[in-house]
Design a protein around this motif. Structure first.
Motif, short mmCIF file in Angstrom:
data_model
loop_
_atom_site.label_atom_id
_atom_site.label_comp_id
_atom_site.label_asym_id
_atom_site.label_seq_id
_atom_site.Cartn_x
_atom_site.Cartn_y
_atom_site.Cartn_z
N PHE A 42 -0.79 -8.70 2.84
CA PHE A 42 -1.87 -9.60 3.24
C PHE A 42 -3.21 -8.88 3.29
O PHE A 42 -4.21 -9.38 2.80
N ILE A 43 -3.24 -7.68 3.91
CA ILE A 43 -4.52 -7.01 4.07
C ILE A 43 -5.08 -6.57 2.72
O ILE A 43 -6.30 -6.60 2.50
N ARG A 44 -4.21 -6.22 1.80
CA ARG A 44 -4.67 -5.85 0.46
C ARG A 44 -5.30 -7.05 -0.24
O ARG A 44 -6.36 -6.95 -0.86
N CYS A 45 -4.65 -8.20 -0.13
CA CYS A 45 -5.19 -9.41 -0.74
C CYS A 45 -6.54 -9.79 -0.12
O CYS A 45 -7.46 -10.23 -0.83
N THR A 46 -6.65 -9.64 1.19
CA THR A 46 -7.91 -9.96 1.87
C THR A 46 -9.03 -9.07 1.37
O THR A 46 -10.14 -9.53 1.06
N PHE A 47 -8.78 -7.78 1.28
CA PHE A 47 -9.77 -6.83 0.79
C PHE A 47 -10.22 -7.18 -0.63
O PHE A 47 -11.43 -7.26 -0.92
N GLU A 48 -9.28 -7.44 -1.51
CA GLU A 48 -9.63 -7.75 -2.90
C GLU A 48 -10.37 -9.08 -3.01
O GLU A 48 -11.20 -9.27 -3.91
N ARG A 49 -10.09 -10.01 -2.09
CA ARG A 49 -10.76 -11.33 -2.10
C ARG A 49 -12.26 -11.19 -1.87
O ARG A 49 -13.05 -11.95 -2.43
N PHE A 50 -12.66 -10.22 -1.05
CA PHE A 50 -14.07 -10.07 -0.71
C PHE A 50 -14.79 -9.02 -1.56
O PHE A 50 -16.01 -8.91 -1.49
N LEU A 51 -14.05 -8.27 -2.38
CA LEU A 51 -14.68 -7.22 -3.19
C LEU A 51 -15.77 -7.74 -4.13
O LEU A 51 -16.76 -7.05 -4.34
N PRO A 52 -15.62 -8.94 -4.73
CA PRO A 52 -16.70 -9.42 -5.58
C PRO A 52 -17.99 -9.74 -4.82
O PRO A 52 -19.05 -9.90 -5.43
N LEU A 53 -17.90 -9.82 -3.49
CA LEU A 53 -19.04 -10.22 -2.67
C LEU A 53 -19.68 -9.08 -1.91
O LEU A 53 -20.87 -9.14 -1.56
N VAL A 54 -18.90 -8.04 -1.64
CA VAL A 54 -19.32 -6.97 -0.73
C VAL A 54 -19.03 -5.61 -1.35
O VAL A 54 -17.92 -5.39 -1.83
N PRO A 55 -20.01 -4.70 -1.35
CA PRO A 55 -19.73 -3.36 -1.87
C PRO A 55 -18.63 -2.69 -1.05
O PRO A 55 -18.53 -2.88 0.16
N VAL A 56 -17.84 -1.88 -1.70
CA VAL A 56 -16.68 -1.27 -1.04
C VAL A 56 -17.11 -0.44 0.17
O VAL A 56 -16.40 -0.39 1.19
N GLU A 57 -18.28 0.18 0.09
CA GLU A 57 -18.74 1.01 1.21
C GLU A 57 -19.20 0.18 2.40
O GLU A 57 -19.44 0.72 3.49
N ASN A 58 -19.31 -1.16 2.23
CA ASN A 58 -19.75 -2.03 3.31
C ASN A 58 -18.59 -2.76 4.00
O ASN A 58 -18.81 -3.70 4.74
N PHE A 59 -17.37 -2.32 3.74
CA PHE A 59 -16.22 -2.88 4.44
C PHE A 59 -15.94 -2.09 5.71
O PHE A 59 -16.09 -0.86 5.75
N LEU A 60 -15.52 -2.80 6.74
CA LEU A 60 -15.00 -2.18 7.95
C LEU A 60 -13.69 -2.87 8.30
O LEU A 60 -13.58 -4.09 8.17
N VAL A 61 -12.71 -2.12 8.72
CA VAL A 61 -11.45 -2.67 9.23
C VAL A 61 -11.34 -2.29 10.69
O VAL A 61 -11.45 -1.11 11.04
N VAL A 62 -11.17 -3.29 11.56
CA VAL A 62 -10.97 -3.02 12.98
C VAL A 62 -9.48 -3.21 13.27
O VAL A 62 -8.92 -4.28 13.02
N THR A 63 -8.86 -2.17 13.79
CA THR A 63 -7.41 -2.21 13.97
C THR A 63 -7.03 -1.35 15.16
O THR A 63 -7.89 -0.73 15.82
N SER A 64 -5.75 -1.32 15.47
CA SER A 64 -5.24 -0.44 16.51
C SER A 64 -5.11 0.98 15.97
O SER A 64 -4.87 1.19 14.77
N GLU A 65 -5.25 1.95 16.85
CA GLU A 65 -5.03 3.34 16.46
C GLU A 65 -3.63 3.51 15.84
O GLU A 65 -3.44 4.32 14.95
N LEU A 66 -2.68 2.68 16.28
CA LEU A 66 -1.32 2.75 15.76
C LEU A 66 -1.26 2.48 14.26
O LEU A 66 -0.35 2.94 13.57
N TYR A 67 -2.24 1.71 13.75
CA TYR A 67 -2.17 1.25 12.36
C TYR A 67 -3.20 1.94 11.46
O TYR A 67 -3.38 1.52 10.31
N ARG A 68 -3.85 2.96 11.96
CA ARG A 68 -4.86 3.64 11.13
C ARG A 68 -4.27 4.12 9.82
O ARG A 68 -4.83 3.88 8.74
N ASP A 69 -3.14 4.78 9.88
CA ASP A 69 -2.54 5.32 8.66
C ASP A 69 -2.06 4.21 7.73
O ASP A 69 -2.13 4.34 6.50
N LEU A 70 -1.58 3.09 8.29
CA LEU A 70 -1.17 1.97 7.46
C LEU A 70 -2.36 1.38 6.71
O LEU A 70 -2.26 1.03 5.54
#
Length: 367
Positions: A42-70
């Protein structure tokens, strides 16, 4: 479609998807799963969905410390500093505040898209055009926008937005409307009334606003939370940021951005659309998208299933296992690792309560 250098995308990916238990568990929540067998999480699909609209360096993911590596595993394009980690879960308002102050430290004139990490959108081209319109609508203003979906059925698992039937003055001829009310998940009778009225749309939980606009809203409607994050000015984007967040986050009010700001603000607009959306937040929503046999059964998960006298049932069995299901109508049968769920589809809203009972009776290892 070229990315907008002034646009930022915040992907919220800290939830555990308890309504999707036992497939979604604490150590591997649903945003990192390929539930529909598409080959992508799901998260991969979400990222790719917004790539045509937003430069890759302008993405932020807010998550739990538990999921940083994921997150890093599923989105290797992101730099480590683009993953913002919450020390504790505090709903969506603190999540949005954190991301906003990080973006404001870099570009106070930016516009922001805020989106959950676990939605399905089949009409991506139409969706991207709607988001682009939304960015233009909020840019340079204090307008707050959410995206609404034309309901295809009376759904009790979604929140609803009631729209003003007159087009907004500055956007005559478009699908932008002023929001009248937000309504939480209704019962089935009320959901039918909503759909028949033509004035209610599903609340997608996808938001668009300027940094200036959402900061103004925090200052007005959540002043204590705003003051807490404003105390970190000068630390965001530096090596002092995480220590500051770890200190203040546990004291933040546990409140959603919907309750805290959107339902109170007078300048909230909705862009309505119909682009094949689902949050896949429940087994029922998965059932709507799954391939079904002539008896209305959905067999997924990769395992072998033999059914006899069974209709309208979801069976999710992992690869390498076999299930025989006999005499069920409109049930959920889901097996994952050390847990098995068997319940009526109509009672799936109780799954969160069941998970709490499992945790209390048998321990964290099962959830």
């Amino acid at each position: 479609m070229n990315p907008n250098p002034n646009a930022y995308c915040v992907i919220m990916a800290g939830g555990i998807g308890s309504r999707f238990w036992p497939l979604s568990k604490n150590r591997m929540p649903k945003q990192f799963l390929d539930v529909l067998g598409t080959g992508k999480s799901f998260i991969r699909c979400t990222f790719e969905r917004f790539l045509p609209l937003v430069p890759v360096e302008n993405f932020l993911v807010v998550t739990s410390e538990l999921y940083r590596d994921l997150v890093r595993e599923h989105l290797p394009e992101l730099a480590p500093e683009q993953i913002l980690t919450e020390p504790v879960r505090r709903n969506t308002a603190p999540c949005v505040a954190y991301a906003t102050y990080r973006i404001a430290a870099r570009n106070p004139e930016a516009t922001m898209i805020v989106a959950p990490s676990d939605h399905i959108i089949t009409g991506e081209a139409e969706f991207q055009e709607i988001v682009r319109e939304g960015i233009d609508f909020v840019s340079g203003t204090d307008n707050l926008m959410t995206i609404g979906i034309r309901p295809s059925r009376p759904e009790t698992g979604y929140g609803y937005i009631q729209i003003d039937t007159a087009p907004h003055d500055e956007t005559a001829g478009t699908e932008v409307r002023k929001v009248k009310t937000f309504t939480e998940k209704p019962n089935i009778e009320m959901a039918r009334v909503f759909v028949e009225s033509g004035e209610f749309f599903w609340n997608s939980g996808i938001f668009i606003w300027s940094v200036r606009g959402i900061l103004s809203a925090f200052q007005r409607w959540l002043p204590e939370m705003n003051a807490t994050f404003a105390g970190g000015t000068g630390r965001f984007g530096t090596d002092k940021e995480q220590a500051f967040i770890d200190t203040i986050y546990p004291s933040c009010e546990n409140i959603s951005i919907d309750y805290g700001i959107m339902e109170k603000s007078p300048n909230v607009y909705v862009r309505c659309g119909d682009f094949g959306w689902s949050d896949i937040g429940t087994w029922g929503s998965l059932y709507q998208h799954a391939v079904r046999d002539e008896q209305g059964n959905a067999f997924c998960g990769g395992g072998g299933v033999l059914s006899y006298g069974t209709t309208g049932t979801v069976v999710n069995i992992p690869a390498g296992k076999v299930a025989i299901v006999e005499g069920l109508t409109d049930y959920l049968v889901v097996e994952k690792d050390n847990a098995l769920l068997i319940c009526r589809r109509e009672n799936e809203q109780n799954i969160r309560n069941y998970v709490e009972d499992v945790k209390y009776r048998f321990g964290e290892e099962f959830v």
